[in-house]
Structures are given as structure tokens and as C-alpha cells.
Design an enzyme around this catalytic site. Structure first.
Site, mmCIF file in Angstrom:
data_model
loop_
_atom_site.group_PDB
_atom_site.id
_atom_site.type_symbol
_atom_site.label_atom_id
_atom_site.label_comp_id
_atom_site.label_asym_id
_atom_site.label_seq_id
_atom_site.Cartn_x
_atom_site.Cartn_y
_atom_site.Cartn_z
ATOM 1 N N ASN A 126 39.270 36.339 45.012
ATOM 2 C CA ASN A 126 38.362 35.361 45.609
ATOM 3 C C ASN A 126 36.938 35.886 45.427
ATOM 4 O OD1 ASN A 126 36.858 33.703 47.271
ATOM 5 N ND2 ASN A 126 37.850 34.342 49.193
ATOM 6 N N TRP A 127 36.225 35.298 44.472
ATOM 7 C CA TRP A 127 34.887 35.814 44.149
ATOM 8 C C TRP A 127 33.851 35.397 45.202
ATOM 9 C CZ3 TRP A 127 34.046 35.214 38.096
ATOM 10 C CH2 TRP A 127 35.070 35.904 37.448
ATOM 11 N N LYS A 128 34.230 34.495 46.087
ATOM 12 C CA LYS A 128 33.317 33.976 47.119
ATOM 13 C C LYS A 128 32.018 33.482 46.465
ATOM 14 C CE LYS A 128 35.608 36.884 50.437
ATOM 15 N NZ LYS A 128 35.569 37.615 51.692
ATOM 16 N N GLY B 182 39.001 40.039 47.923
ATOM 17 C CA GLY B 182 37.603 39.597 47.888
ATOM 18 C C GLY B 182 36.753 40.578 47.101
ATOM 19 N N GLY B 183 36.045 41.444 47.818
ATOM 20 C CA GLY B 183 35.088 42.373 47.204
ATOM 21 C C GLY B 183 35.609 43.094 45.966
ATOM 22 N N SER C 256 40.141 43.500 52.908
ATOM 23 C CA SER C 256 39.782 44.862 52.469
ATOM 24 C C SER C 256 40.846 45.527 51.600
ATOM 25 C CB SER C 256 39.437 45.738 53.680
ATOM 26 O OG SER C 256 38.298 45.232 54.354
ATOM 27 N N GLU D 57 45.400 36.724 56.477
ATOM 28 C CA GLU D 57 44.166 37.508 56.422
ATOM 29 C C GLU D 57 43.630 37.703 57.835
ATOM 30 O OE1 GLU D 57 42.151 37.163 52.357
ATOM 31 O OE2 GLU D 57 41.460 35.474 53.527
ATOM 32 N N GLU E 218 36.090 32.378 56.527
ATOM 33 C CA GLU E 218 34.637 32.166 56.418
ATOM 34 C C GLU E 218 34.298 30.685 56.519
ATOM 35 O OE1 GLU E 218 34.160 34.393 52.808
ATOM 36 O OE2 GLU E 218 34.544 36.241 53.921
ATOM 37 N N GLY F 145 36.306 41.932 54.515
ATOM 38 C CA GLY F 145 34.971 42.417 54.164
ATOM 39 C C GLY F 145 34.474 43.545 55.053
ATOM 40 N N HIS G 270 39.943 29.308 54.471
ATOM 41 C CA HIS G 270 39.489 30.709 54.560
ATOM 42 C C HIS G 270 38.713 30.896 55.868
ATOM 43 C CE1 HIS G 270 37.396 34.424 53.704
ATOM 44 N NE2 HIS G 270 38.307 34.653 52.779
HETATM 45 P P1 PGA Z 1 37.812 41.255 51.186
HETATM 46 O O1 PGA Z 1 37.995 39.672 51.317
HETATM 47 O O2 PGA Z 1 38.854 41.735 50.210
HETATM 48 O O3 PGA Z 1 36.414 41.452 50.666
HETATM 49 O O4 PGA Z 1 38.012 41.831 52.533
HETATM 50 C C1 PGA Z 1 39.262 39.094 51.317
HETATM 51 C C2 PGA Z 1 39.137 37.598 51.464
HETATM 52 O O5 PGA Z 1 38.245 37.157 52.181
HETATM 53 O O6 PGA Z 1 39.921 36.819 50.890
#
Ligand code: PGA
Length: 254
Positions: free
Chosen positions: A9-11, A231-232, A210, A164, A96, A170, A94
């Protein structure tokens, strides 16, 4: 046997130029790894370009959000029909989006239904917040999120769930493999109660929050965990490749 999946997930990261560079950096390595569904989810504006870049490869494409109406006067939104033309997967719900864009269980339910109607495979995200976790309410929260997100859906064909925990996203503070495995096992039970054993056994449930190259093995060794939503670490070609490679190796010997 469930095919493991790693989804990046590149956000809200990468311009189109940067997305092209990132795909070029990871494409060959990713393509060589089998036994894992490798999905990348770049921002909307890069989907068409990335699709061209990966069309000869085994890499699959997903979007990060969707609107639930098919078309019309909804300035700025992206419809299921537009996405179905471009990609196979779509991340829905998600945390977010729940947190910053006020997405409710009802909206997420409409989005999942709209995605399924259009033939897209939703990656439905659920998970508890820190205070809910500390109050011992994780099971209650994920049960309610599943109830509302899947209301009125008789057959969740193509659905993927990503567990999640919000406190792990994050933050560098991942859950432990054991914790995640327990909650994912619980989620599978809820799915089994709603849809029966066969669907629950076939449904892929990912862990997210994470995930890095360093802790991937801990998660992938767990029997209930079918992969990860990353994500990251999905923005670094080498790290993402390492996560996918480890997943392939660990799940193969299982
Ligand atoms: P993260 O994000 O790996 O940066 O914690 C995961 C996600 O939000 O899908």
C-alpha cells in the site's frame, strides 16, 4: 490451500515518475518469485501507467480506495467501473480513511458491495485502536467491523481481509506474530459463522501494521496469517522484495 499474498500500500506517496522508477526497480525481482500473489497499490494517478509496466509480469495491481456509485455528479471520486477496467484489487476501509475521512461502517459496506458488483476483489481492512486493545475489546471491535462491512453480502467472492491493529500502523510497533495469529483465527471463526466453513477456510486474511523485512518471518510462520498488507516498507524495492521472498519460502514448506 490458500495462496499467500503480499500487498504493498503505497498510500499518498510517489509522483507518476517516482512510481515508474519504483516499479522498474522491483519488477524483475518480484516477477521471479512464485507461490505468492504480489500486489502493488499505487495512487490512482499512477494506476494506468503502472498497469502498462507490469502487464507482461505476474505482478497484480490494486487501488487504495473507491467510491460506491457507478457514475454521476460526484466531483473528484473514482467509481468501481473505472477501477475494474484498470486493476484487480481495491483496499477498502483502511483505518486512515476511517480516521481522516470519516468513513463509517455503512460507507465501507457500500464500497465493498460496489467493488464486488464490479468484479473487483476488495481488501477489507479492520482493526482495533490502541485504547480498545488495552481495554481488551479487540474481538468485540473486529466482530462489529465485520458485521457492518459485510452486511447484506451473501457470498463474498474474491474478498480478502486485512487485520490491521490501528496502533501498529506506521508506528514501528508491530503486533507479535502470536497476537496477530490469534485475532486472525478469531476473524476466521466469525467468517465461518456467517458464511460457513468452506468459505472461511478459503478466505485469505492478511496482517498489516509495521511489517518489515526483519519481522516478516515471525508473521508468516503463523498458520492463520496468509500474508501481509505492507505500507512504509513497500516503498523500498529491496525491502519489499525481501518480504515477498521470505513469504514464498516460509509458506512453501508449510
Ligand atoms: P505500515 O502501514 O506498514 O506503514 O505500518 C500498513 C498499512 O497501513 O496498510
Amino acid at each position: 490451500m490458500r495462496v499467500p499474498m503480499i500487498a504493498g500500500n503505497w498510500k499518498m506517496n510517489t509522483t507518476v515518475t517516482e512510481a515508474v522508477a519504483l516499479v522498474n526497480e522491483m519488477r524483475r525481482g518480484l516477477d521471479e518469485i512464485d507461490n505468492v500473489d504480489k500486489v502493488i497499490c499505487p495512487p490512482f494517478v499512477s494506476l494506468a501507467t503502472v498497469r502498462e509496466l507490469i502487464k507482461e509480469s505476474s505482478i497484480k495491481l490494486g487501488a487504495q480506495n473507491i467510491y460506491f456509485e457507478e457514475k454521476g455528479a460526484y466531483t473528484g471520486e473514482i467509481s468501481p467501473l473505472m477501477l475494474a477496467d484498470l486493476c484487480e484489487f481495491v483496499i477498502i476501509g483502511h483505518s486512515e480513511r476511517r480516521q481522516y475521512f470519516n468513513e463509517t461502517g455503512e460507507m465501507i459496506n457500500k464500497k465493498v458491495r460496489a467493488a464486488l458488483r464490479a468484479g473487483l476483489k476488495p481488501i477489507l481492512c479492520i482493526g482495533e485502536r490502541l485504547e480498545e486493545n488495552e481495554a481488551g475489546r479487540t474481538e468485540e471491535v473486529v466482530t462489529e467491523q465485520l458485521r457492518s462491512s459485510l452486511a447484506g453480502i451473501d457470498y463474498p467472492s474474491g474478498l480478502i481481509i486485512a487485520y490491521e491493529p490501528v496502533w501498529a500502523i506506521g508506528t514501528g510497533r508491530a503486533a507479535t506474530g502470536k497476537q496477530a495469529n490469534e485475532t486472525i483465527g478469531f476473524i476466521r471463526q466469525i467468517i465461518s459463522q456467517k458464511y460457513g466453513k468452506k468459505i472461511a477456510q478459503d478466505l485469505r486474511i492478511l496482517y498489516g501494521g509495521s511489517v518489515t523485512a526483519d519481522n516478516t518471518a515471525e508473521f508468516m510462520q503463523q498458520l492463520e496469517i496468509d500474508g501481509a498488507l505492507v505500507g512504509g516498507a513497500s516503498l523500498k524495492a529491496n525491502e519489499f522484495l525481501s518480504i515477498v521472498k521470505q513469504t514464498s519460502e516460509i509458506k512453501q514448506v508449510r
